[in-house]
Design a protein around this motif. Structure first.
Motif, PDB file in Angstrom:
ATOM      1  N   TYR A  54     -47.736  12.340   2.001  1.00 22.93           N
ATOM      2  CA  TYR A  54     -48.787  11.485   1.426  1.00 22.93           C
ATOM      3  C   TYR A  54     -49.052  11.870  -0.030  1.00 22.93           C
ATOM      4  O   TYR A  54     -49.100  11.014  -0.914  1.00 22.93           O
ATOM      5  N   GLU A  57     -46.225  10.771  -2.228  1.00 26.27           N
ATOM      6  CA  GLU A  57     -46.272   9.329  -2.493  1.00 26.27           C
ATOM      7  C   GLU A  57     -47.348   9.015  -3.526  1.00 26.27           C
ATOM      8  O   GLU A  57     -47.140   8.206  -4.434  1.00 26.27           O
ATOM      9  N   TYR A  75     -45.948  -0.029  -4.831  1.00 30.89           N
ATOM     10  CA  TYR A  75     -45.156   0.316  -3.653  1.00 30.89           C
ATOM     11  C   TYR A  75     -45.533   1.696  -3.118  1.00 30.89           C
ATOM     12  O   TYR A  75     -45.817   1.871  -1.930  1.00 30.89           O
ATOM     13  N   LYS A  78     -49.151   1.897  -1.844  1.00 33.30           N
ATOM     14  CA  LYS A  78     -49.271   1.344  -0.489  1.00 33.30           C
ATOM     15  C   LYS A  78     -48.720   2.312   0.556  1.00 33.30           C
ATOM     16  O   LYS A  78     -49.265   2.426   1.651  1.00 33.30           O
ATOM     17  N   ARG A  79     -47.650   3.003   0.224  1.00 29.77           N
ATOM     18  CA  ARG A  79     -47.104   4.007   1.155  1.00 29.77           C
ATOM     19  C   ARG A  79     -48.104   5.145   1.361  1.00 29.77           C
ATOM     20  O   ARG A  79     -48.281   5.634   2.474  1.00 29.77           O
ATOM     21  N   LEU A  81     -51.387   4.915   1.104  1.00 31.37           N
ATOM     22  CA  LEU A  81     -52.463   4.378   1.943  1.00 31.37           C
ATOM     23  C   LEU A  81     -52.019   4.290   3.395  1.00 31.37           C
ATOM     24  O   LEU A  81     -52.767   4.674   4.305  1.00 31.37           O
ATOM     25  N   HIS A  82     -50.811   3.831   3.626  1.00 31.74           N
ATOM     26  CA  HIS A  82     -50.288   3.731   4.992  1.00 31.74           C
ATOM     27  C   HIS A  82     -50.268   5.109   5.670  1.00 31.74           C
ATOM     28  O   HIS A  82     -50.660   5.234   6.843  1.00 31.74           O
ATOM     29  N   LEU A  83     -49.839   6.116   4.946  1.00 34.76           N
ATOM     30  CA  LEU A  83     -49.815   7.467   5.510  1.00 34.76           C
ATOM     31  C   LEU A  83     -51.222   7.946   5.864  1.00 34.76           C
ATOM     32  O   LEU A  83     -51.413   8.628   6.876  1.00 34.76           O
ATOM     33  N   CYS A  84     -52.200   7.589   5.039  1.00 37.37           N
ATOM     34  CA  CYS A  84     -53.593   7.929   5.368  1.00 37.37           C
ATOM     35  C   CYS A  84     -54.013   7.237   6.652  1.00 37.37           C
ATOM     36  O   CYS A  84     -54.613   7.861   7.536  1.00 37.37           O
ATOM     37  N   GLU A  85     -53.681   5.961   6.749  1.00 35.92           N
ATOM     38  CA  GLU A  85     -54.106   5.185   7.917  1.00 35.92           C
ATOM     39  C   GLU A  85     -53.467   5.698   9.201  1.00 35.92           C
ATOM     40  O   GLU A  85     -54.165   5.883  10.202  1.00 35.92           O
ATOM     41  N   VAL A  86     -52.164   5.944   9.191  1.00 34.64           N
ATOM     42  CA  VAL A  86     -51.493   6.346  10.438  1.00 34.64           C
ATOM     43  C   VAL A  86     -51.769   7.799  10.817  1.00 34.64           C
ATOM     44  O   VAL A  86     -51.617   8.164  11.981  1.00 34.64           O
TER      45      VAL A  86
END
Length: 154
Positions: A54, A57, A75, A78-79, A81-86
């Motif tokens: 994270y 990224e 890009y 967003k990666r 943020l995605h890592l934070c979410e998952v």
């Protein structure tokens, strides 16, 4: 091997940070900074935790923001943020993921998306309890807010 890889990832991260902070970087230094930040992320992907990845990224996104490259900045933001979410990263980490996206949209000149993500970052920053983390985050968000105000004054 993995300890050496971790050490290399950390060294590259720190070397990129030094270049990010450098006033008047040359084109050659910008070129090296891009390749070093990707190399750091690559090594973290090999041996790091989801949090290391994270942060990698986020740093890639920040480098591209500095260089004015919207697509790559967005890009990697967003990666992050995605890592934070998952992974359930909140507070400091999530605020910085939003900060990355706000910077991306600042590069693009998209005021509504830029301010949306800044507001999300500011809201998440309120949850940060660690004093040092909160000071670092607040300083970065204040600096970003000033850049936004300057860019979108009209």
């Amino acid at each position: 091997m993995s300890e050496e890889t971790k050490a290399l990832a950390a060294k590259l991260f720190n070397d990129v940070w030094a270049l990010m902070d450098k006033e008047g970087r040359s084109e050659e230094e910008n070129y090296l900074m891009v390749h070093m930040v990707h190399a750091s992320l690559y090594h973290w992907i090999q041996v790091g935790t989801p949090h290391n990845i994270y942060v990698g990224e986020w740093q890639v996104s920040r480098v591209y923001a500095l260089l004015g490259n919207f697509d790559s900045c967005l890009y990697h933001g967003k990666r992050a943020l995605h890592l934070c979410e998952v992974n359930g990263f909140g507070g400091f980490d999530l605020a910085y993921a939003y900060e990355a996206l706000a910077r991306a949209y600042l590069v693009k000149g998209n005021k509504s998306e830029c301010t949306k993500y800044l507001e999300l970052a500011l809201r998440e920053a309120e949850k940060v309890e660690n004093k040092e983390d909160k000071e670092i985050l607040t300083k970065d968000l204040d600096e970003l807010q000033n850049k936004i105000m300057i860019q979108f004054m009209n």
